[in-house]
Enzyme design. Sequence first.
Site, PDB file in Angstrom:
ATOM      1  CG  ASP A  85     -11.623  -2.754  34.052  1.00 34.55           C
ATOM      2  OD1 ASP A  85     -11.107  -1.656  33.777  1.00 34.55           O
ATOM      3  OD2 ASP A  85     -12.814  -3.028  33.782  1.00 34.55           O
ATOM      4  CG  ASP A 174      -7.103  -1.692  26.692  1.00 36.84           C
ATOM      5  OD1 ASP A 174      -7.836  -1.529  25.705  1.00 36.84           O
ATOM      6  OD2 ASP A 174      -7.110  -0.928  27.676  1.00 36.84           O
ATOM      7  CD  GLU A 176      -9.132   1.690  25.548  1.00 39.02           C
ATOM      8  OE1 GLU A 176      -9.795   2.740  25.689  1.00 39.02           O
ATOM      9  OE2 GLU A 176      -9.034   0.804  26.434  1.00 39.02           O
TER      10      GLU A 176
END
Length: 286
Positions: A85, A174, A176
């Site tokens: 990634d 994503d 986080e």
Amino acid sequence: MSVLRSGSPHRPARSLASVAGVLLAVLSLLLGLPGTAGAAATRYAPEPSHPGQDWAGSQIARHEGPAAGLAPPASSLAASVEGVDVSSHNGNVAWSTLWNSGVRFAYVKATESTSYTNPYFAQQYNGSYNAGMIRGAYHFATPNTSSGAAQATYFVNHGGGWSKDGRTLPGALDMEYNPYGATCYGLSAAGLVNWMKDWFATYKARTGRDAVIYTSTSWWKQCTGNSAAFGSVNPLWIPRYGSSAGELPAGWGFHTIWQYTSSGPTVGDHNRFNGALDRLRALANG
């Protein structure tokens, strides 16, 4: 019948003025209460100030320990596919080098919040595809800057779409640690879960696909109360820098992608798809 004498105060007018003053005072108070228009105007935090420094896992090592740089045990490689990634911090990526080393898929950061697009997105997204890889895009979430629907829409409009060409993976969200402040973005567990539901529903409405979710078990437990709301629908992409994917968040019986290191060759972030290449193609095809 009363008669209004010349020079007498005009009581009805004064009464109206008093009522208007009271109404203005009440309105001012209401605008300061949670859930009102005044609160809505100041609900969201400012747009991200350093989005180029935020990528999948950028906060994981900071909060959960440095990347171990360990490759998975050889016994785990039989039914898996190597991937990477990337984001703008990688710049122009040497895709042919990665392909020759055995990398067969890539996720590329496309957007963050509703104000940032990766300036290297075309080179990374199209470059991986042209090298022969299966590729997808991901969105770095900032749930305190705008709604889930707004961010999903921005993502789809700026590279996060999907097409059934056998080479495009569903978009990934994503989730986080907050790079800008409070770990859970100042939201309750229920608030974060609802934000993600909004994002996923909007993405599916726009693309027809259920998106992948990138998150760590530690963050998930802390910020969502270990919600099991997504495990039956959204494939899990889990970061853990070591010799196994470790404990999974509630709701998932297995992971789909494992980010096993942030210090691998050429680009740093390396991943393993949990299955053979034909299963990766099936994920791409939907």
